[in-house]
Design an enzyme around this catalytic site. Structure first.
Site, PDB file in Angstrom:
ATOM      1  N   ASP A 196      -6.487  -2.757  11.510  1.00  0.00           N
ATOM      2  CA  ASP A 196      -5.293  -1.917  11.574  1.00  0.00           C
ATOM      3  C   ASP A 196      -5.162  -1.406  13.014  1.00  0.00           C
ATOM      4  OD1 ASP A 196      -3.119  -0.325  10.900  1.00  0.00           O
ATOM      5  OD2 ASP A 196      -4.271   1.107   9.697  1.00  0.00           O
TER       6      ASP A 196
ATOM      7  N   CYS B 148       0.813  -1.211   0.000  1.00  0.00           N
ATOM      8  CA  CYS B 148       0.000   0.000   0.000  1.00  0.00           C
ATOM      9  C   CYS B 148       0.851   1.268   0.000  1.00  0.00           C
ATOM     10  CB  CYS B 148      -0.924  -0.003   1.218  1.00  0.00           C
ATOM     11  SG  CYS B 148      -2.401   1.006   0.951  1.00  0.00           S
TER      12      CYS B 148
HETATM   13  O1  LIG Z   1      -0.772   4.879   4.605  1.00  0.00           O
HETATM   14  C1  LIG Z   1      -1.374   5.908   4.905  1.00  0.00           C
HETATM   15  O2  LIG Z   1      -0.793   6.987   4.941  1.00  0.00           O
HETATM   16  C2  LIG Z   1      -2.846   5.848   5.220  1.00  0.00           C
HETATM   17  C3  LIG Z   1      -3.541   7.036   5.422  1.00  0.00           C
HETATM   18  C4  LIG Z   1      -4.884   7.022   5.712  1.00  0.00           C
HETATM   19  C5  LIG Z   1      -5.558   5.807   5.809  1.00  0.00           C
HETATM   20  C6  LIG Z   1      -4.878   4.620   5.614  1.00  0.00           C
HETATM   21  C7  LIG Z   1      -3.535   4.617   5.329  1.00  0.00           C
HETATM   22  N1  LIG Z   1      -2.802   3.451   5.157  1.00  0.00           N
HETATM   23  C8  LIG Z   1      -3.235   2.151   5.524  1.00  0.00           C
HETATM   24  O3  LIG Z   1      -2.713   1.837   6.791  1.00  0.00           O
HETATM   25  C9  LIG Z   1      -2.521   0.444   6.906  1.00  0.00           C
HETATM   26  C10 LIG Z   1      -1.233   0.086   7.616  1.00  0.00           C
HETATM   27  O4  LIG Z   1      -0.136   0.767   7.198  1.00  0.00           O
HETATM   28  P1  LIG Z   1       1.325   0.501   7.853  1.00  0.00           P
HETATM   29  O5  LIG Z   1       1.852  -0.774   7.235  1.00  0.00           O
HETATM   30  O6  LIG Z   1       1.183   0.395   9.335  1.00  0.00           O
HETATM   31  O7  LIG Z   1       2.127   1.676   7.433  1.00  0.00           O
HETATM   32  C11 LIG Z   1      -2.658  -0.101   5.503  1.00  0.00           C
HETATM   33  O8  LIG Z   1      -3.930  -0.730   5.429  1.00  0.00           O
HETATM   34  C12 LIG Z   1      -2.693   1.082   4.620  1.00  0.00           C
HETATM   35  O9  LIG Z   1      -3.619   0.853   3.582  1.00  0.00           O
END
Ligand SMILES: O=C(O)c1ccccc1N[C@@H]1O[C@H](COP(=O)(O)O)[C@@H](O)[C@H]1O
Length: 208
Positions: free
Chosen positions: A125, A7
């Site tokens: 998350d 992502c």
């Molecule tokens: O990644 C971002 O900046 C974000 C912003 C707003 C909503 C979701 C976002 N990301 C999502 O967060 C999770 C976990 O990310 P990480 O691996 O802990 O960095 C993932 O599902 C992204 O899609």
């Protein structure tokens, strides 16, 4: 085998990494974030991306008509809702577009699973009071084993602070259908790092 979502792609270098490593999904952040890309960039990246890899658009409390426009333009094939979207919102979105819908839940404690929504999949998350997602923070995975039966009937994505050092344990502990990684495959410059992404692929694909 567990599927993999990378992502937060921001540029053509990130796309090139994905075209080589072939995750099952990629995600574009289309909400307020340091990873946000605009519609023109998202279109450009979609066109450069392997057509077999579905793009997930990540939104936070967005107007459903805006999401519909991304789907109709062929920029995204799956919708990820990372805000406070409720049943009425999801019902409305379904009337506007056919794309599968993933609803993200910010997990703080066992009560965080006490929702029943008409989505196709849940994404768990870590809760963070400062950002909606992409915090690079993990949560207590043991909470997942106590989720309600209505959640068990759906696909679930595990997200939040996953990286090469905790991924194998995360998969064995929670048995998700998909693992979703953003911060864990980034370098210090905030762009996707080929070596980190490759290491993650090797781990996921080595677990039957
Ligand atoms: O990644 C971002 O900046 C974000 C912003 C707003 C909503 C979701 C976002 N990301 C999502 O967060 C999770 C976990 O990310 P990480 O691996 O802990 O960095 C993932 O599902 C992204 O899609």
């Amino acid at each position: 085998m567990t599927k993999l979502k990378f992502c937060g792609l921001k540029n053509l270098d990130d796309v090139a990494i994905c075209n080589e490593l072939k995750p099952d999904y990629v995600g574009f952040i289309l909400a307020e974030s340091k990873r946000r890309i605009d519609q023109d960039t998202a279109q450009e990246l979609r066109q450069a991306l392997d057509p077999d890899i579905p793009c997930v658009g990540v939104f936070v409390n967005e107007e459903p008509e805006t999401i519909q426009a991304y789907v109709d333009a062929g920029i995204i094939q799956v919708v990820q809702l990372h805000g406070d979207e409720d049943r009425a919102y999801i019902d409305k979105l379904r009337q506007l577009c056919q794309a599968p819908i993933i609803k993200a839940l910010a997990i703080k404690d066992k009560d965080s699973f006490q929702v029943d929504l008409p989505c196709d999949a849940y994404l768990y998350d870590a809760y963070n009071k400062h950002v909606r997602g992409g915090s690079g923070q993990a949560f207590n995975w043991d909470l997942i084993s106590a989720r309600p039966d209505k959640h068990r009937a759906k696909t679930f994505f595990l997200a939040g602070g996953l990286n090469a050092s905790n991924l194998a344990e995360a998969i064995r502990t929670t048995q998700p259908e998909v693992v979703d990684i953003s911060s864990g495959i980034e370098g210090a410059d905030g762009h996707k790092d080929y070596d980190k992404a490759k290491a993650v692929c090797q781990i996921v694909r080595s677990i039957p």
